[in-house]
Design a protein around this motif. Structure first.
Motif, short mmCIF file in Angstrom:
data_model
loop_
_atom_site.label_atom_id
_atom_site.label_comp_id
_atom_site.label_asym_id
_atom_site.label_seq_id
_atom_site.Cartn_x
_atom_site.Cartn_y
_atom_site.Cartn_z
N GLY A 161 0.84 -1.19 0.00
CA GLY A 161 0.00 0.00 0.00
C GLY A 161 0.87 1.24 0.00
O GLY A 161 1.81 1.34 0.80
N VAL A 162 0.58 2.17 -0.88
CA VAL A 162 1.28 3.46 -0.91
C VAL A 162 0.29 4.50 -0.41
O VAL A 162 -0.73 4.77 -1.05
CB VAL A 162 1.76 3.81 -2.33
N GLU A 163 0.58 5.07 0.75
CA GLU A 163 -0.33 6.04 1.36
C GLU A 163 0.07 7.45 0.95
O GLU A 163 1.21 7.88 1.13
CB GLU A 163 -0.31 5.90 2.89
N LEU A 164 -0.90 8.17 0.39
CA LEU A 164 -0.66 9.52 -0.12
C LEU A 164 -1.25 10.55 0.84
O LEU A 164 -2.41 10.44 1.25
CB LEU A 164 -1.29 9.67 -1.51
N ILE A 165 -0.43 11.52 1.19
CA ILE A 165 -0.82 12.52 2.18
C ILE A 165 -0.44 13.91 1.69
O ILE A 165 0.46 14.07 0.88
CB ILE A 165 -0.14 12.25 3.54
N ARG A 166 -1.12 14.92 2.22
CA ARG A 166 -0.82 16.31 1.85
C ARG A 166 0.15 16.96 2.81
O ARG A 166 0.78 17.95 2.47
CB ARG A 166 -2.12 17.12 1.81
N ASP A 167 0.24 16.40 3.99
CA ASP A 167 1.09 17.01 5.02
C ASP A 167 1.69 15.88 5.86
O ASP A 167 0.96 15.05 6.41
CB ASP A 167 0.27 17.96 5.90
N ARG A 168 3.00 15.87 6.00
CA ARG A 168 3.66 14.77 6.71
C ARG A 168 3.58 14.92 8.23
O ARG A 168 3.93 13.98 8.95
CB ARG A 168 5.11 14.64 6.25
N GLN A 169 3.12 16.06 8.69
CA GLN A 169 2.91 16.21 10.12
C GLN A 169 1.49 15.82 10.51
O GLN A 169 1.26 15.03 11.42
CB GLN A 169 3.20 17.66 10.54
N THR A 170 0.52 16.38 9.79
CA THR A 170 -0.88 16.11 10.13
C THR A 170 -1.39 14.83 9.48
O THR A 170 -2.44 14.31 9.86
CB THR A 170 -1.77 17.28 9.66
N LEU A 171 -0.67 14.32 8.47
CA LEU A 171 -1.08 13.14 7.70
C LEU A 171 -2.43 13.34 7.02
O LEU A 171 -3.20 12.39 6.82
CB LEU A 171 -1.12 11.89 8.57
N GLU A 172 -2.72 14.60 6.65
CA GLU A 172 -3.98 14.86 5.93
C GLU A 172 -4.05 13.98 4.70
O GLU A 172 -3.17 14.01 3.85
CB GLU A 172 -4.06 16.33 5.53
N PRO A 173 -5.10 13.18 4.56
CA PRO A 173 -5.16 12.25 3.42
C PRO A 173 -5.33 12.98 2.10
O PRO A 173 -6.12 13.92 1.98
CB PRO A 173 -6.38 11.38 3.72
N ALA A 174 -4.60 12.52 1.10
CA ALA A 174 -4.68 13.10 -0.25
C ALA A 174 -5.70 12.29 -1.06
O ALA A 174 -5.35 11.63 -2.04
CB ALA A 174 -3.31 13.10 -0.91
N THR A 175 -6.95 12.37 -0.66
CA THR A 175 -7.99 11.53 -1.26
C THR A 175 -8.21 11.86 -2.73
O THR A 175 -8.20 10.96 -3.59
CB THR A 175 -9.31 11.70 -0.49
N GLU A 176 -8.43 13.13 -3.02
CA GLU A 176 -8.73 13.51 -4.40
C GLU A 176 -7.51 13.30 -5.29
O GLU A 176 -7.64 12.90 -6.46
CB GLU A 176 -9.19 14.97 -4.47
N GLU A 177 -6.32 13.54 -4.75
CA GLU A 177 -5.11 13.30 -5.53
C GLU A 177 -4.96 11.82 -5.88
O GLU A 177 -4.51 11.47 -6.98
CB GLU A 177 -3.87 13.78 -4.76
N THR A 178 -5.34 10.95 -4.94
CA THR A 178 -5.24 9.52 -5.18
C THR A 178 -6.18 9.10 -6.31
O THR A 178 -5.81 8.29 -7.18
CB THR A 178 -5.55 8.73 -3.90
N THR A 179 -7.39 9.63 -6.31
CA THR A 179 -8.33 9.34 -7.38
C THR A 179 -7.79 9.80 -8.72
O THR A 179 -7.83 9.07 -9.72
CB THR A 179 -9.68 10.02 -7.10
N ALA A 180 -7.27 11.03 -8.75
CA ALA A 180 -6.72 11.56 -10.00
C ALA A 180 -5.52 10.74 -10.47
O ALA A 180 -5.34 10.50 -11.67
CB ALA A 180 -6.32 13.02 -9.80
#
Length: 970
Positions: free
Chosen positions: A901-920
């Motif tokens: 699994g490759v987990e995509l995030i917007r911020d490495r501190q908050t771990l905000e999930p990059a949901t829309e980026e993953t879809t794109a």
């Protein structure tokens, strides 16, 4: 045309005004103070101005420009604000009420203006623009032209270097700026060809006011919450002019070409979108591509000139790289091809050809029957990957001819043999010719009157007035330039005969083209069926959209499909899936097909057993005993009973019933963010909100979810979090005990599969299993996704935790796609169910399923697939982990083997999930020939679970493409 004026305007450097001088101008004439940031421009000077009153753009141009031209721009902005929905900036007046200040700065006569700043960003620096944005540019251009069609102003009558009407003269003048002789010749030749194609239509092109610079530099966009680009506005009306309407679209399309990755067909969605909103006349459609080529030539020449006279202008230097790329793409294909592509894209066709019919090409074979050989994707001639053998198509034609005497291929039938695994590029699978097998020495006659040519070795070409016939495999003693009448002897067949028909002689046509170019090439190279007197055209295939509409009309929509616009997949081989046009997609998500697709052993075993018997497991046959014994050999000591079922959902449902029967209780512990199936029982213990948005609010009272032991983004982080997560289990057990309820059991994936293969905290299952067993419950290991050797380092997921469960559930890869699942347990647990009646699964454990299940185990051993998961899977994870240091969006890589699994995030501190980026990202990977889907509660994890035959080459291709897409920007 006043050429001297044009040349003068084309050679002006940008004004020299420092930031300090610009700030002084702002303070003196507008009463503004703030900070400046230089904005790029080729010949003007632009500053973004941040003030306490807002954000503006200060525009400074040379006094050489006629003031009436600037007044026309301002009038156009007001016109658009009143007559269109196109967002444009507002003009800010100076302290004295002036819209245009004519000033002298250090001896430089200048014009100064101030406009609103439109928030957003241009898209010039993005390597790839999605199709929706390309279409958006086309719609915007159409909307702008519709709004400006009624706009008139004296300042529109101007001489401008970018006006396509002057391109030929400007190119001729500027050619010497290119020092490289070869490059100079290429530009000159391309410009001349474009001019010749334009001349017949220029008098019929509509004229109006146009923006003439709707490009990725001058259109501002912003992403919305779903990461989709939304138009914010159009800026820079410096090229506003009255000229050919089609020039506007040609400028827009030319600008898009540097995002096209070498594919000129990339601009077609923009053409389609423009035409849908503002229909183009036939002459405009014909002129569009020559204008794009001419624009590309002007861009490189003007760019080279500007850099030579203003070498410090970094904006111009950066743009020059883009401009040469635009020229390269614009001249990479024949003009005729793109003209055909543009016409077919908007549903029009090339002018019809008039001819008197064909004389027989092969007079002695008239009336003879040919065997038409199926070389398509579904051909029965192809199996077990034999289409990858060199020369397979030719061999099949030879074999057919040996039996039938005459054989032929089909024109336009996508060839399976030309598919290209692990490739981002579309393969050239569409034949633009027919290949025949006829006896050597068969006479060949001229089907049309024309002139004989031999343009290339082995190629004979007969050029008529409107058509050319191209032949391979013909012995001809006629000299080039010989004129023939229709029906005259041309030569004789001396090998495989290839026949291609082309409209004209001015371009070189390939024998095969890619599916996306097929309509255009087929318009230029129509079927030679009439010429051959042979019904050899490919049968029309059901397109994917029509098929999808039929599916949606009959198949319950709750049963979702991958992608909004999925390709039609009808064939597979190993770790690839193949669509009906012969494009091969790397399958990175199909953990059902552990052996890969189309495995010959599966076909042979299934066929053999079906020919013997297929029934249910209440009959006595050897396969059910043999398969059960083999499963027990793979299981821990003490496991001695097997149930065979149809699916993972059924297996987990049965496991819950076994826990109920053995414990005497009903209460189950499950783990948050987990998925176990769709039956009532399996769904009850599933808590993944990605699979069921109501999962957390719809659990029955007997289900007690515990905190997800996610060491990456869970409530507790890191390898030391075991005790914290175990406390959640203890808390739930205490609640059950307080209510005097009997615990039935605990179900958990031993590796967190649904979240992307995350390992549980060290020792977690050891402690939880002990707590559950102490309360009389049983421990269920859901191995449906992660078991059976997929993880590489261990066969069962629970081995990573050093535990032995009471019940193992398995499915998916057990049957390589055959409905097959299993529950493995101890005798006392299995027999506890007898008190509730006997268990029966109609197809579970059928002879066919059992034979296939044993064949899967055999192939896994023979082909060393478990070892492959260890070695190639280990390389895979290393390559993925290397992306963490390159791309900020990559937060972590989970799992092992072929469950990653490759987990995509917007911020490495908050771990905000990059949901829309993953879809794109998944959509973009599909464009590059890879199937991938997101998983996890936030749908921000790439769930990588390919067939276990996946090769190192496929792994490298996947990681390379993943890195490419991440670098493009999401």
């Amino acid at each position: 045309m006043p050429l001297a004026t044009l040349i003068h305007r084309a050679s002006l450097p940008s004004p020299q005004v420092s930031a300090a001088q610009a700030l002084a101008l702002l303070q003196r004439h507008y009463g503004l103070s703030g900070t400046l940031r230089a904005l790029g421009s080729q010949q003007d000077l632009n500053y973004r101005v941040d003030t306490e009153r807002g954000r503006f753009v200060l525009k400074i141009c040379r006094g050489d420009y006629a003031k009436i031209e600037l007044q026309a721009q301002h009038a156009a902005l007001k016109h658009l604000a009143e007559h269109s929905q196109v967002p444009v900036p507002r003009v800010i007046t100076a302290n004295g009420g002036e819209e245009i200040l004519s000033l002298d700065v250090d001896g430089q006569p200048l014009h100064v203006r101030l406009l609103d700043y439109i928030e957003g960003q241009p898209l010039t620096q993005l390597a790839h623009l999605p199709g929706s944005v390309v279409s958006g540019f086309g719609r915007l251009c159409a909307d702008m032209d519709l709004a400006l069609a009624t706009f008139e102003h004296a300042g529109l009558e101007r001489t401008l270097q970018w006006d396509a009407r002057h391109a030929h003269a400007l190119i001729a003048h500027l050619l010497p700026v290119i020092a490289d002789e070869r490059q100079r010749a290429l530009v000159a030749e391309a410009a001349e060809h474009a001019e010749q194609r334009l001349l017949p239509v220029i008098d019929k092109l509509p004229v109006q006011a146009i923006h003439m610079d709707i490009t990725d530099d001058n259109v501002v966009w912003q992403r919305d919450a779903q990461r989709q680009w939304q138009l914010q506005g159009v800026i820079d009306f410096g090229d506003l002019i009255r000229t050919w309407r089609i020039t506007d679209l040609s400028v827009t399309c030319a600008a898009l070409l540097h995002h096209a990755e070498g594919d000129p067909f990339y601009i077609l969605p923009a053409v389609q979108a423009y035409h849908a909103s503002n229909p183009l006349q036939p002459e405009e459609l014909q002129a569009l591509w020559p204008l794009i080529v001419a624009r590309a030539a002007v861009l490189v020449l003007s760019g080279e000139q500007q850099v030579s006279i203003d070498p410090g202008n970094q904006y111009s230097r950066d743009n020059l790289r883009h401009e040469w790329e635009i020229f390269r793409v614009a001249t990479s294909v024949p003009l005729e091809l793109m003209e055909a592509a543009i016409l077919t894209a908007v549903g029009q066709s090339l002018p019809s050809l008039s001819h008197e019919g064909f004389a027989p090409l092969l007079p002695s074979l008239v009336g003879r029957e040919f065997a038409l050989i199926d070389l398509g994707v579904l051909s029965a001639h192809f199996e077990a990957g034999n289409w990858q053998q060199a020369g397979i198509d030719q061999r099949l034609l030879d074999e057919a001819a040996a039996v039938h005497g005459l054989a032929a291929s089909r024109y336009g039938q996508y060839r399976l043999s030309r598919t290209e695994p692990d490739s981002a590029a579309e393969p050239d699978t569409c034949p633009l010719h027919v290949e025949l097998r006829v006896p050597h020495g068969t006479a060949v006659a001229a089907p049309i009157a024309g002139v004989v040519q031999q343009p290339f070795a082995g190629v004979l070409q007969l050029d008529g007035e409107q058509l050319s016939v191209r032949l391979w495999g013909v012995n001809c003693s006629l000299l080039g330039g010989t004129e023939l009448v229709k029906g005259q002897a041309l030569g004789s067949v001396n090998g495989p005969l290839l026949v291609q028909l082309c409209r004209g002689r001015s371009f070189e046509a390939p024998l095969f083209c890619s599916p996306s170019r097929a309509l255009a090439w087929q318009a230029l190279c129509p079927s030679p069926a009439a010429l051959l007197g042979l019904a050899c055209d490919a049968e029309p295939e059901l397109d994917s959209q029509t098929l999808l509409a039929r599916r949606d009309a009959s198949f319950a929509r709750t049963q979702k499909h991958y992608y909004a616009d999925p390709p039609r997949i009808e064939r597979g081989w190993r770790n690839h899936l193949i669509d009906m046009q012969g494009r091969s997609y790397l399958d990175m998500l199909n953990n059902v097909a552990v052996l890969g697709h189309g495995h010959p052993r599966m076909a042979a075993v299934a066929s053999r057993q079906w020919s013997l018997l297929n029934t249910n497991s209440r009959f006595n046959y050897a396969a059910v005993a043999e398969f059960s014994e083999r499963l027990l050999k793979l299981s821990p000591d003490g496991m001695d009973r097997v149930f065979l079922v149809n699916s993972g959902s059924e297996a987990n449902d049965l496991a819950i019933r076994l826990a109920w029967a053995y414990s005497g209780g009903r209460d189950m512990l499950s783990v948050l963010e987990a998925y176990h199936g769709w039956t009532v029982g399996a769904d009850a213990v599933s808590t993944s909100i990605a699979d069921n948005p109501q999962a957390l609010s719809s659990r029955p009272a007997w289900v007690h979810p515990v905190i997800a032991p996610n060491t990456y983004r869970g409530e507790f982080r890191g390898a030391q979090s075991t005790a914290d997560y175990v406390r959640s289990v203890e808390h739930n057990l205490a609640k059950i005990a307080e209510q005097n309820r009997q615990l039935a059991g605990f179900i958990c994936e031993p590796v967190y599969g649904n979240a992307g293969g995350i390992s549980l905290p060290p020792g977690y299952l050891q402690q939880v299993y002990a707590l559950v067993r102490a309360r009389g419950g049983v421990c269920i290991a859901d191995e449906v996704q992660v078991g059976y050797g997929r993880m590489g380092d261990f066969f069962w997921g629970f081995e990573q935790q050093g535990v032995v469960p009471d019940i193992i559930t398995m499915a998916k890869g057990m049957g390589n796609g055959q409905p097959l699942g299993a529950v493995i347990t101890r005798r006392e647990i299995a027999e506890a169910l007898e008190a509730e009646g006997y268990f029966f699964s109609s197809a579970g454990g059928s002879p066919v399923s059992c034979q296939i299940g044993m064949a899967v185990l055999d192939v896994m051993e023979e082909e060393k697939l478990w070892e492959n998961a260890q070695i190639v899977g280990g390389h895979f994870k290393q390559r993925l982990e290397a992306l963490i240091d390159i791309h900020p969006l990559v937060g972590a890589v989970h799992g092992s083997g072929f469950y990653l699994g490759v987990e995509l995030i917007r911020d490495r501190q908050t771990l905000e999930p990059a949901t829309e980026e993953t879809t794109a990202l998944c959509e973009r990977l599909r464009e590059l020939g890879i199937f991938m889907q997101p998983t996890g509660d936030y749908l921000n994890v790439l769930k990588i679970k390919p067939p276990m035959v996946t090769s190192r080459r496929s792994v490298d291709f996947f990681v390379d493409m993943l890195s490419k897409v991440l670098a493009e920007g999401l």
